[in-house]
Design a protein around this motif. Structure first.
Motif, PDB file in Angstrom:
ATOM      1  N   SER A 488       0.841  -1.197   0.000  1.00 13.02           N
ATOM      2  CA  SER A 488       0.000   0.000   0.000  1.00 13.02           C
ATOM      3  C   SER A 488       0.873   1.243   0.000  1.00 13.02           C
ATOM      4  CB  SER A 488      -0.927   0.019   1.220  1.00 13.02           C
ATOM      5  OG  SER A 488      -0.175   0.137   2.409  1.00 13.02           O
ATOM      6  N   SER A 531      -5.954   9.467   0.390  1.00 13.31           N
ATOM      7  CA  SER A 531      -6.499   8.179  -0.021  1.00 13.31           C
ATOM      8  C   SER A 531      -5.366   7.161  -0.043  1.00 13.31           C
ATOM      9  CB  SER A 531      -7.136   8.287  -1.407  1.00 13.31           C
ATOM     10  OG  SER A 531      -8.223   9.199  -1.385  1.00 13.31           O
ATOM     11  N   MET A 533      -3.665   3.810  -1.794  1.00 15.47           N
ATOM     12  CA  MET A 533      -3.585   2.943  -2.960  1.00 15.47           C
ATOM     13  C   MET A 533      -3.097   1.564  -2.505  1.00 15.47           C
ATOM     14  SD  MET A 533      -3.902   2.475  -6.247  1.00 15.47           S
ATOM     15  CE  MET A 533      -3.896   4.110  -7.004  1.00 15.47           C
ATOM     16  N   SER A 535      -2.171  -2.340  -3.616  1.00 17.96           N
ATOM     17  CA  SER A 535      -1.806  -3.203  -4.738  1.00 17.96           C
ATOM     18  C   SER A 535      -1.864  -4.662  -4.293  1.00 17.96           C
ATOM     19  CB  SER A 535      -0.397  -2.874  -5.235  1.00 17.96           C
ATOM     20  OG  SER A 535      -0.327  -1.523  -5.671  1.00 17.96           O
ATOM     21  N   GLN A 546      -3.209  -5.963  -9.378  1.00 16.64           N
ATOM     22  CA  GLN A 546      -4.450  -5.197  -9.268  1.00 16.64           C
ATOM     23  C   GLN A 546      -4.235  -4.050  -8.294  1.00 16.64           C
ATOM     24  OE1 GLN A 546      -6.815  -8.905  -8.248  1.00 16.64           O
ATOM     25  NE2 GLN A 546      -8.321  -7.812  -9.534  1.00 16.64           N
ATOM     26  N   ARG A 547      -4.742  -2.900  -8.654  1.00 21.22           N
ATOM     27  CA  ARG A 547      -4.621  -1.719  -7.790  1.00 21.22           C
ATOM     28  C   ARG A 547      -5.995  -1.120  -7.561  1.00 21.22           C
ATOM     29  NH1 ARG A 547      -0.122  -1.514 -11.139  1.00 21.22           N
ATOM     30  NH2 ARG A 547       1.889  -1.396 -10.016  1.00 21.22           N
ATOM     31  N   GLU A 548      -6.177  -0.664  -6.325  1.00 20.77           N
ATOM     32  CA  GLU A 548      -7.467  -0.042  -6.000  1.00 20.77           C
ATOM     33  C   GLU A 548      -7.219   1.127  -5.056  1.00 20.77           C
ATOM     34  OE1 GLU A 548     -11.935  -1.210  -4.382  1.00 20.77           O
ATOM     35  OE2 GLU A 548     -10.479  -2.779  -4.858  1.00 20.77           O
ATOM     36  N   LEU A 549      -7.893   2.228  -5.342  1.00 15.55           N
ATOM     37  CA  LEU A 549      -7.755   3.435  -4.523  1.00 15.55           C
ATOM     38  C   LEU A 549      -8.892   3.498  -3.515  1.00 15.55           C
ATOM     39  CD1 LEU A 549      -6.060   6.050  -4.198  1.00 15.55           C
ATOM     40  CD2 LEU A 549      -7.758   7.184  -5.658  1.00 15.55           C
ATOM     41  N   PHE A 550      -8.524   3.578  -2.241  1.00 15.87           N
ATOM     42  CA  PHE A 550      -9.520   3.628  -1.166  1.00 15.87           C
ATOM     43  C   PHE A 550      -9.528   5.022  -0.554  1.00 15.87           C
ATOM     44  CE2 PHE A 550      -8.420  -0.825  -1.463  1.00 15.87           C
ATOM     45  CZ  PHE A 550      -9.644  -1.468  -1.317  1.00 15.87           C
TER      46      PHE A 550
END
Length: 599
Positions: A488, A531, A533, A535, A546-550
């Motif tokens: 992260s 935020s 990020m 991974s 895969q990446r996602e922004l929280f």
């Protein structure tokens, strides 16, 4: 402080004076002290039943609280010297009769209270400042003297000066030295004190308490007693090194000296105070006690007594339940979290030092603290086959400094985070353990403003905190899915805080029991949060990430803490601490009950 009434006593007193042995440390037979629980002169053994106080703004809790200073009478009760106090003093009061706040009206209120004077009661009269006024009494204190003597006679008639009781008449300090008072009033101050000495010398159970001599030592050598200013008003420094809070009133340091003088007359100074005549002889004895350290004026000998280093155990401080802990309130949460089980109390050590030198004393302190916290938690599973343990090891550098009546503190903290999770399934004969690590940096600046309100210390505060959090990449294994590598981005945030801490003076109960009550109310609000990020890379699929922004949720958290501690005996204390987050009382409430036994 009386002339002897028989020939034998005259011979004894004369012998003592010629031998120079009239101080409290002499080998002369002691004068029975009805306030001592063990017949010693130790302050710890002094227990006054009820203390009645008649006076003006120097003794009126409503006035001292209004200007944010301590009150000597309340201090005597808070420290256990006095079990119960009845304070009739009113700001602006004079001894002369005929005024609403005058001495005679205060006595009327006391005598009509239905609380008669009994053995081991102490009566204190501390009047004269307003009778002399800023420029002197127009009639040369004639009416004030009459009113004072009449009032004392009424108190004697009510039993204030019976055996096993005492009546203290308090001699004034050099009133004319005050920044708002003419120095031409000194002759009236001396005349007033001489009149009080005469009253004391006429009755074996009336004592003239000599504030004049005690404060003259401070006026003549301020630095020896920790003062840098004894001539001008400085409210911001009157708790540190200035004597006057305003043009006519002492600040906390001056009130502390008053407290200590009264304590001395009740304890180590008892024998000579009850045998040496008020006036020059008593002043000489008081000076001797100051010289030999029997009477230590407020912060007297500060350079010798103040420790350079101090080692403090951190955690649940029972004596000061809401004292400052050099740790960030966001990172080191003081109360239970949701579904928390069997949490340990945070624990650690702090080492700090005073930054002042021997030649330049200072209240600024700099220190370092180490801290450890462990929190086991059961996860949501019917079989409870999964568990997680969170531990943190922290180090914090902190700095405290008084600034114009405020207290400024800054702290830089680093916390190493360790997460350990365990899972097992006996049906597939599989047990897993996952470990991950992270860290948090925090810089907090807090500004406090200690206040005194009645019998309570109240401290409002504001804070601004900057934090940065990160987690190391970690491989996570589960019982039933493929292993995943998580990482992260670092997350930064800015938090503001606003709060109020309060601590009541100890309440003295029957049987020498003592109850302490305190609490805190605080609100933390996020000003900015990054935020995060995240991974994720599944094992066995290299190159596929895969990446996602929280988005980080805004923080708006209000906490309430309450504590009560009951000293049942010298070595036994019970305490209860309650804490909750007001936005989610049901899931965040925590109650801690402790029994402390010293042996």
């Amino acid at each position: 402080m009386k002339p002897a009434s028989t020939l034998s006593l005259t011979v004894i007193c004369a012998s003592l004076i010629l031998a120079g042995c009239a101080s409290s440390g002499s080998s002369a037979p002691g004068v029975a002290n009805p306030f001592s629980t063990d017949n010693s002169s130790s302050l710890a053994s002094i227990k006054v039943n009820t203390m009645r106080v008649f006076g003006d703004s120097y003794s009126d809790p409503n006035f001292t609280s209004s200007i944010g200073t301590i009150n000597w009478a309340q201090q005597l009760q808070a420290r256990g010297t006095v079990t119960q106090s009845s304070i009739y003093a009113i700001g602006g009061a004079r001894a002369q009769s005929g005024e609403l706040r005058a001495f005679d009206q205060q006595i009327n209120k006391a005598l009509n209270s239905g609380n008669p004077i009994v053995d081991r009661d102490l009566t204190v009269v501390y009047l004269g400042h307003n009778d002399i006024g800023r420029t002197g009494s127009p009639d040369g204190l004639t009416r004030s003297t009459t009113g004072y003597k009449t009032g004392v006679d009424r108190l004697i008639e009510a039993g204030a000066a019976n055996e096993n009781r005492r009546l203290f008449v308090t001699q004034l300090h050099a009133w004319g030295r005050g920044p708002g008072v003419s120095d031409g009033v000194d002759h009236q101050v001396r005349a007033w004190n001489t009149m009080l000495a005469g009253i004391a010398n006429s009755n074996p159970n009336i004592i003239a308490v000599d504030m004049y001599t005690a404060f003259e030592r401070v006026f003549k050598d301020p630095q020896a007693y920790g003062f840098t200013n004894v001539t001008t008003a400085d409210s911001s420094r009157s708790s540190v090194d200035a004597l006057y809070h305003d043009a006519t009133h002492f600040g906390n340091r001056g009130q502390e000296i008053i407290t200590r003088v009264y304590q001395h007359y009740l304890s180590r100074g008892w024998d000579w105070a009850n045998s040496v005549s008020a006036g020059a002889g008593a002043a000489e004895q008081l000076n001797k006690d100051i010289d030999n350290g029997t009477l230590v004026l407020s912060m007297a000998g500060q350079k010798r007594l103040q420790p350079g280093f101090r080692l403090v155990a951190l955690g649940m401080d029972q004596s000061k339940p809401f004292s400052f802990k050099p740790l960030n309130g966001k990172v080191f949460q003081p109360f239970a979290a949701t579904r928390q089980q069997d949490q340990q109390s945070p624990r650690g050590l702090a080492l700090d030092m005073n930054l002042g030198s021997e030649d330049n004393p200072s209240n600024s302190r700099l220190g370092v603290a180490v801290f450890q916290h462990e929190q086991p938690e059961l996860l949501e599973t019917a079989a409870q086959r999964n568990s997680r343990r969170f531990t943190s090891d922290a180090v914090s550098l902190y700095w405290h400094k008084p600034v114009s009546g405020f207290l400024l503190s800054s702290q830089l903290s680093h916390m190493a985070l360790n997460f350990n999770s365990y899972a097992q399934d006996s049906m597939v004969n599989l047990t897993l353990e996952n470990t991950s690590k992270g860290d948090t940096w925090s810089l907090e600046n807090k500004l406090r403003y200690p206040l005194r309100s009645g019998a309570m210390n109240v401290t409002p505060w504001v804070s601004l905190t900057s934090q940065s959090h990160s987690m190391d990449p970690a491989l996570t294994r589960t019982l039933y899915t493929t292993d995943v590598l998580f990482s992260s981005s670092r997350m930064n945030e800015l938090l503001s805080g606003l709060g109020l801490d309060f601590q009541a003076d100890p309440i003295h109960l029957a049987g020498n029991k003592q109850l302490r009550l305190g609490g805190s109310l605080s609100h933390v609000q996020s000003l900015h949060r990054d935020s995060v990020m995240v991974s994720m890379q599944e094992a066995g699929t290299p190159g596929v990430v895969q990446r996602e922004l929280f988005p980080s949720a805004k923080i708006s958290r209000t906490r309430l803490g309450l504590q009560a501690a009951l000293d049942v005996a010298k070595n036994l204390r019970f305490s209860a601490t309650y804490g909750t987050q007001l936005q989610d009382v049901k899931n965040t409430s925590s109650l801690l009950l402790l029994a402390n036994i010293q042996y």
